[in-house]
Design a protein around this motif. Structure first.
Motif, PDB file in Angstrom:
ATOM      1  N   PRO A  67       0.843  -1.199   0.000  1.00  0.00           N
ATOM      2  CA  PRO A  67       0.000   0.000   0.000  1.00  0.00           C
ATOM      3  C   PRO A  67       0.882   1.253   0.000  1.00  0.00           C
ATOM      4  CG  PRO A  67      -0.830  -1.586   1.577  1.00  0.00           C
ATOM      5  CD  PRO A  67       0.510  -2.100   1.110  1.00  0.00           C
ATOM      6  N   SER A  68       0.477   2.255  -0.736  1.00  0.00           N
ATOM      7  CA  SER A  68       1.290   3.475  -0.820  1.00  0.00           C
ATOM      8  C   SER A  68       1.462   4.132   0.542  1.00  0.00           C
ATOM      9  CB  SER A  68       0.693   4.455  -1.835  1.00  0.00           C
ATOM     10  OG  SER A  68      -0.640   4.782  -1.505  1.00  0.00           O
ATOM     11  N   ALA A  69       0.531   3.937   1.452  1.00  0.00           N
ATOM     12  CA  ALA A  69       0.664   4.492   2.804  1.00  0.00           C
ATOM     13  C   ALA A  69       1.910   3.954   3.502  1.00  0.00           C
ATOM     14  CB  ALA A  69      -0.575   4.190   3.634  1.00  0.00           C
ATOM     15  N   ASP A  70       2.291   2.710   3.184  1.00  0.00           N
ATOM     16  CA  ASP A  70       3.473   2.104   3.796  1.00  0.00           C
ATOM     17  C   ASP A  70       4.764   2.793   3.355  1.00  0.00           C
ATOM     18  OD1 ASP A  70       1.610   0.339   4.791  1.00  0.00           O
ATOM     19  OD2 ASP A  70       2.444  -1.430   3.797  1.00  0.00           O
ATOM     20  N   LEU A  71       4.706   3.564   2.288  1.00  0.00           N
ATOM     21  CA  LEU A  71       5.899   4.216   1.742  1.00  0.00           C
ATOM     22  C   LEU A  71       6.097   5.633   2.264  1.00  0.00           C
ATOM     23  CD1 LEU A  71       5.394   3.029  -1.925  1.00  0.00           C
ATOM     24  CD2 LEU A  71       6.929   2.043  -0.198  1.00  0.00           C
ATOM     25  N   PRO A  93       4.572   8.655  -3.141  1.00  0.00           N
ATOM     26  CA  PRO A  93       4.444   7.732  -2.004  1.00  0.00           C
ATOM     27  C   PRO A  93       3.563   8.304  -0.888  1.00  0.00           C
ATOM     28  CG  PRO A  93       6.553   8.847  -1.923  1.00  0.00           C
ATOM     29  CD  PRO A  93       5.859   9.322  -3.167  1.00  0.00           C
ATOM     30  N   GLN A  94       2.272   8.398  -1.173  1.00  0.00           N
ATOM     31  CA  GLN A  94       1.293   8.913  -0.208  1.00  0.00           C
ATOM     32  C   GLN A  94       0.096   7.975  -0.166  1.00  0.00           C
ATOM     33  OE1 GLN A  94       1.876  11.693   1.766  1.00  0.00           O
ATOM     34  NE2 GLN A  94       3.892  11.543   0.853  1.00  0.00           N
ATOM     35  N   GLN A  95      -0.607   7.948   0.930  1.00  0.00           N
ATOM     36  CA  GLN A  95      -1.747   7.051   1.118  1.00  0.00           C
ATOM     37  C   GLN A  95      -2.801   7.272   0.041  1.00  0.00           C
ATOM     38  OE1 GLN A  95      -3.766   7.435   4.882  1.00  0.00           O
ATOM     39  NE2 GLN A  95      -4.834   5.496   4.633  1.00  0.00           N
ATOM     40  N   GLY A  96      -3.380   6.162  -0.416  1.00  0.00           N
ATOM     41  CA  GLY A  96      -4.479   6.217  -1.372  1.00  0.00           C
ATOM     42  C   GLY A  96      -4.370   5.200  -2.486  1.00  0.00           C
ATOM     43  N   ALA A  97      -3.372   4.304  -2.418  1.00  0.00           N
ATOM     44  CA  ALA A  97      -3.212   3.285  -3.455  1.00  0.00           C
ATOM     45  C   ALA A  97      -2.917   1.935  -2.822  1.00  0.00           C
ATOM     46  CB  ALA A  97      -2.084   3.667  -4.411  1.00  0.00           C
TER      47      ALA A  97
END
Length: 132
Positions: A67-71, A93-97
């Motif tokens: 998940p992009s939130a993990d990045l 790399p931001q939350q939402g994917a």
């Protein structure tokens, strides 16, 4: 193995329906395992910038298979900054994917932009759930 156009369209429609149910207006992008765009929608009234941001989040998710939130915590590291620069800023790399999986294989990713980050992720999750 990559996500098919038919699967991407199914995910987009389910995600769009969920966003509508939530009263939100977003852009939704589905990318293949290399981060190339397979399909995208920008709902009526969504800001122009939501489309490239949705794709950028999906690109980040598929590049790492998480998940992009993990990045987000790694967003300012030298390796992540270098990757973002190599891809001319198209990795976000931001939350939402979320990655789209077939068994253990990452076959693509879905990114959403236009709502609060946790809502974007919820919309993405609803899209992926439609493949079950």
């Amino acid at each position: 193995m990559a996500i098919t156009l038919a699967e991407a369209e199914q995910i987009l429609q389910a995600s769009k329906a969920h966003a509508t149910q939530m009263g939100l207006i977003v852009a939704i992008a589905v990318v293949d395992p290399r981060g190339d765009l397979v399909a995208m929608i920008r709902m009526d009234g969504a800001l122009w910038r939501t489309a490239p941001v949705a794709r950028g989040k999906a690109f980040a998710s598929v590049a790492y298979g998480v998940p992009s939130a993990d990045l987000m915590a790694r967003a300012d590291t030298p390796v992540m900054r270098s990757l973002i620069m190599m891809e001319q800023g198209e990795i976000i790399p931001q939350q939402g994917a979320l990655p789209i999986m077939r068994g253990q294989a990452v076959i693509g990713a879905i990114g959403v932009s236009g709502a609060a980050a946790h809502e974007d992720e919820e919309i993405a999750r609803a899209g992926i759930a439609s493949l079950s």
